[in-house]
Write a protein that holds these residues in place. Structure first.
Motif, short mmCIF file in Angstrom:
data_model
loop_
_atom_site.label_atom_id
_atom_site.label_comp_id
_atom_site.label_asym_id
_atom_site.label_seq_id
_atom_site.Cartn_x
_atom_site.Cartn_y
_atom_site.Cartn_z
N SER A 1 1.03 -1.03 0.01
CA SER A 1 0.05 -0.15 0.49
C SER A 1 0.92 1.41 0.29
O SER A 1 2.35 1.11 0.52
CB SER A 1 -1.34 -0.22 1.53
N PHE A 2 0.36 2.53 0.29
CA PHE A 2 1.04 3.68 -0.06
C PHE A 2 0.24 5.31 0.97
O PHE A 2 -1.08 4.32 1.01
CB PHE A 2 1.63 3.81 -1.81
N THR A 3 1.51 5.76 0.82
CA THR A 3 0.47 6.89 1.28
C THR A 3 0.56 8.14 0.72
O THR A 3 2.03 7.75 -0.15
CB THR A 3 1.37 7.71 2.49
N GLY A 4 -0.59 9.00 0.76
CA GLY A 4 -0.80 10.14 -0.38
C GLY A 4 -0.76 9.82 -1.46
O GLY A 4 -0.01 8.48 -1.95
N VAL A 5 -0.73 10.57 -2.17
CA VAL A 5 -0.87 10.96 -4.02
C VAL A 5 0.58 10.41 -4.62
O VAL A 5 1.16 11.26 -3.93
CB VAL A 5 -1.06 12.00 -4.74
N PRO A 6 0.48 9.43 -5.71
CA PRO A 6 2.31 9.41 -5.86
C PRO A 6 2.72 10.21 -6.04
O PRO A 6 4.24 10.59 -5.99
CB PRO A 6 1.82 7.90 -7.06
N THR A 7 2.09 11.04 -6.90
CA THR A 7 2.82 11.99 -7.21
C THR A 7 3.01 13.42 -6.31
O THR A 7 3.49 14.47 -6.23
CB THR A 7 1.84 13.58 -8.68
N SER A 8 2.43 13.17 -5.12
CA SER A 8 3.02 14.32 -4.23
C SER A 8 4.46 14.32 -2.77
O SER A 8 4.87 12.66 -3.61
CB SER A 8 1.45 14.43 -2.89
N PRO A 9 4.86 15.30 -2.69
CA PRO A 9 5.96 14.22 -2.18
C PRO A 9 6.40 13.33 -1.29
O PRO A 9 7.38 13.22 -0.91
CB PRO A 9 6.13 15.98 -1.45
N ASP A 10 4.97 13.62 -0.41
CA ASP A 10 4.88 12.94 0.58
C ASP A 10 4.50 11.38 0.90
O ASP A 10 4.11 10.63 2.06
CB ASP A 10 3.71 13.69 1.75
N PHE A 11 4.53 11.63 -0.73
CA PHE A 11 4.32 9.78 -0.96
C PHE A 11 5.19 8.38 -0.16
O PHE A 11 6.71 8.74 -1.02
CB PHE A 11 4.21 9.91 -2.61
N ARG A 12 4.88 7.19 -0.03
CA ARG A 12 5.94 6.38 0.16
C ARG A 12 4.69 5.24 0.38
O ARG A 12 4.27 5.43 0.65
CB ARG A 12 6.38 6.00 1.53
N ALA A 13 6.06 3.98 -0.70
CA ALA A 13 4.96 2.66 -0.66
C ALA A 13 5.60 2.30 0.44
O ALA A 13 6.65 2.04 0.90
CB ALA A 13 5.09 2.65 -1.72
N PHE A 14 4.50 0.64 1.06
CA PHE A 14 4.80 -0.30 1.93
C PHE A 14 4.45 -1.37 1.58
O PHE A 14 3.66 -1.33 1.07
CB PHE A 14 4.87 0.26 3.22
N ALA A 15 5.60 -2.45 1.97
CA ALA A 15 5.13 -3.70 1.54
C ALA A 15 4.83 -4.38 2.72
O ALA A 15 6.58 -4.47 3.52
CB ALA A 15 5.75 -4.83 0.09
#
Length: 779
Positions: free
Chosen positions: A486-500
């Motif tokens: 899953s991920f946090t924030g919109v992927p185009t935003s600077p606070d985007f992070r993905a987590f598995a």
């Protein structure tokens, strides 16, 4: 030819198409013949099978072993002739796989048997006096996995699958000389350790060998996915000339595969009058013996219940009986082209009737138009608003509740096609995406804020927006067994992070692995200066009078790059890009039995639901993991290794847990987290909430329409008359329209469309979203 005097022991159409046979067991002495096309059953008494146990069908031949004398022989279902083998003296705990090098009537026929979880194989020629036992080092230093018992003789090799899908290869010529040979590990299939159990089948078809893997989930062994791989032999031009490897294939062409308990048979679909490019497989489940049909054309599967009374029957499994001496071909009562022409004629007649009716839609009151919009899909609302200027403003009041989640699935990756099914309105749309033009297997993992996480092959991962065609490629994740992503924030935003997330299955292990990724990571360091470096494309050097230097202030030199240095500054700003995932191992005092359903991101934290109903919380900022003591588990007696079909959704700040059985025998259980007491409370009524559940992700939305409230939708659709979504009503605790016989995509994710993005697509001269419904044909 079939024995004329005994042909009454078989169904009238036996030999004209594949039949399923349940052979005698301890409870009954008759054989059950099942017509897989309609599920009809006929009982027959075959004296030669009394007191015998069946270990496989090979065309028209059945391998039987006498329970008392251990006599072993092949019996022809066509002529009742026998081919005797040496007595089989080894004890057999469960149904395991025998294989043949050729027909039992061939003088060169060799029969092999691989023990389940053992360290030996048995083989014999049909005229041998006893079986030859050969010790085999199944366990390999690099691949320490025992034998699964699944084996096949192909092209002079004996291939045996380990429990982890690794094929062990033996030179069969050496086996014929009774010589021991070493194990040669071939290409291991990776990426699917997250599923609870996998059934594996070898199938020979058109001079090629295929490996079919069926992934199952839950204690009820519910099938969730299927894949086909073809064995590729290295060519002289190949870089890898010392090993075989498996290649994923999206279809099997004009063939049809028939699978049952470690056995697989391929047929020419046209010759036997069955649907091509399909796989039929019998699977024992909690509710009985099911027959699954996998349609590779549209990447969907469905199942029907053949033997509801046979639950987990491993003593008397079903086998496919496909006589090689076929009596006659099946003839269709109505040719397919006639059916299509009749369908077209009906559509033409309906069009003519519609053309005769002339109405002024623009005369409808706006209030009535608004009521109409409430009953239309989001796409239809936006399209209807373009019919006249008076309705254009009405489209702005289309409620967000009309943006139902769509079932996003890819029926044909080779053509880049992706489909979106609106389960509430029964509408389907198609979209072409460049990322789907691939020869690799794809999988959808999660969705949020209009973005979808997709993987291609073993490692490639993308985050894409289907409506805008935007795509962000993430680094490959060298962890094929992660549970969810899953991920946090919109992927185009600077606070985007993905987590598995990866959870251990061991009851004693309390560890969780978190894989994190942040693109374009900025690092700020105070070093008393700022340095900016830009790399040029061409090399250019000038010396002498064109070199300008001011001591202590600025130096400018062009030598293939530009270097700018300013001293006496307060900070250095460097921008780096994280090129790989970062692994973090976290532990808790409490065991957490994670599932493959994605977590809920709420108030800056990920909430994960395990099989027992516990909540685990991961804080992405502090990189901490904790398992909550409250709420207490819903199902505390569920073992950690047993997958539960459960989902966690969020609606208006509330967390709701859905536990769904694999069968319609038990009702779906819904629980809501009472934050004041930090306890789960069972919910009998969802009110105006509709939940869309899946194995990967689930979404809950409010509903204005009464007929869709208090329902739980599944990633399934019914195509009997027109495409309908399948849902479970909390009012009557029933599945609508039905539970069995409906279709489900093999790869899917719930995706919630954005109204503004859809409006832009509708306003475009050529909409990229194509309507696949029957209404498009009538317009």
């Amino acid at each position: 030819m079939l024995d004329i005097e005994r042909k009454d022991q078989f169904p009238s159409s036996f030999g004209r198409l594949p039949w399923l046979i349940k052979f005698p067991d301890e409870e009954k002495e008759t054989c059950t013949f099942i017509n897989f096309t309609n599920g009809s059953k006929e009982e027959r008494n075959i004296p030669e099978m009394k007191g015998k146990k069946c270990f496989g069908c090979f065309g028209e031949w059945v391998l039987l072993i006498d329970k008392e004398t251990r006599e072993c022989f092949f019996l022809s279902l066509v002529s009742y002739s026998k081919v005797h083998l040496p007595p089989f003296k080894e004890s057999i705990v469960c149904i395991e796989k025998f294989s043949l090098s050729s027909s039992p009537t061939s003088p060169d026929c060799i029969i092999t048997y691989a023990s389940f979880n053992g360290d030996f194989i048995l083989f014999c020629h049909k005229h041998d006096k006893e079986w030859t036992k050969l010790l085999v080092p199944y366990y390999h230093d690099q691949y320490p996995h025992g034998c699964s018992g699944v084996n096949v003789i192909y092209n002079g090799w004996l291939l045996i699958l380990s429990k982890c899908r690794l094929a062990k290869i033996f030179d069969f010529a050496a086996l014929c000389d009774h010589k021991r040979v070493e194990v040669i590990p071939s290409y291991a299939l990776d990426g699917y350790l997250e599923t609870y159990k996998m059934d594996k089948y070898f199938v020979e078809s058109c001079n090629s060998l295929y490996l079919v893997i069926i992934h199952k989930f839950g204690l009820g062994q519910h099938v969730i996915h299927m894949e086909v791989h073809q064995l590729v032999e290295p060519s002289e031009e190949s870089e890898i000339q010392d090993r075989l490897y498996w290649n994923y294939v999206p279809n099997i062409g004009d063939q049809a595969f028939f699978l049952s308990r470690y056995n697989g048979v391929s047929l020419c679909a046209k010759e036997f009058g069955v649907e091509p490019n399909c796989i039929y497989a019998t699977v024992p489940c909690f509710d009985g013996e099911r027959l699954y049909k996998f349609c590779l054309d549209n990447q969907t599967f469905s199942f029907d219940l053949l033997l509801p009374e046979d639950r987990w029957n491993f003593e008397g499994p079903l086998f496919w009986a496909i006589p090689t001496s076929r009596m006659q071909a099946i003839e269709f009562e109505t040719p397919l082209d006639v059916v299509e022409s009749n369908k077209d004629r009906v559509i033409i007649e309906e069009n003519q009737e519609r053309n005769q009716i002339s109405r002024q839609w623009t005369d409808l009151p706006i209030e009535m138009v608004e009521l109409l919009f409430q009953r239309l899909s989001l796409v239809d609302c936006l399209r209807v608003s373009t019919l006249c200027k008076a309705w254009a403003s009405t489209s702005q009041s289309v409620p967000e509740e009309n943006a139902w989640p769509w079932l996003m699935h890819s029926p044909d990756v080779f053509n880049g096609k992706c489909k979106f099914f609106d389960p509430v309105c029964g509408k389907e749309y198609s979209l072409e995406m460049d990322v789907l033009f691939t020869n690799q297997q794809i999988a959808f993992h999660s969705s949020r804020d209009g973005w979808v996480v997709m993987s291609e092959g073993d490692e490639a991962i993308y985050v894409l927006n289907p409506l805008t065609k935007e795509m962000i490629e993430l680094p490959g994740l060298d962890c094929p067994c992660y549970n969810c992503i899953s991920f946090t924030g919109v992927p185009t935003s600077p606070d985007f992070r993905a987590f598995a997330f990866y959870f251990e299955y061991d009851d004693n292990d309390k560890m969780v692995k978190i894989y994190s990724y942040r693109p374009g990571q900025k690092e700020l360091t105070e070093t008393g200066q700022e340095e900016l470096t830009e790399t040029g494309q061409e090399e250019w050097t000038e010396t002498g009078q064109d070199e300008f230097t001011e001591t202590g202030q600025e130096e400018f030199t062009e030598t293939g790059q530009e270097e700018l240095t300013e001293t006496d500054q307060e900070e250095e700003l460097t921008e780096t890009v994280q090129e790989e995932w970062t692994e973090t191992i976290l532990e808790s005092d409490i065991q957490f039995c994670g599932t493959i359903n994605n977590p809920v991101f709420l108030h800056g934290e990920f909430y994960c639901l395990d099989r027992r109903g516990q909540l685990g919380v991961f804080n992405p900022d502090e990189m901490t993991w904790r398992v909550l003591t409250k709420p207490e588990p819903i199902c505390s007696d569920v073992p950690c290794y047993a997958y539960a079909c459960c989902s966690l959704v969020e609606i208006q700040g509330d967390l709701i847990a859905v536990f769904r059985p694999d069968t319609p025998l038990k009702p779906i259980e819904v629980y809501k987290l009472d934050r004041s007491k930090m306890a789960w409370s069972e919910v009998d009524n969802l009110g105006d909430i509709t939940i869309f559940v899946g194995f990967r992700n689930s979404i809950a939305v409010p509903s204005r329409l009464k007929r869709f409230r208090n329902s739980i939708y599944f990633p399934k659709f019914d195509d009997r008359e027109h495409r309908n979504g399948v849902f479970y009503s909390m009012d009557d605790h029933q599945y609508h329209p039905r539970f069995y016989g409906v279709e489900q995509p093999t790869t899917y994710v719930w995706f919630q469309p954005n109204k503004l993005l859809l409006q832009k697509d509708m306003d475009a001269e050529t909409s990229s979203l194509q309507d696949e419904s029957s209404l498009k044909t009538l317009n």
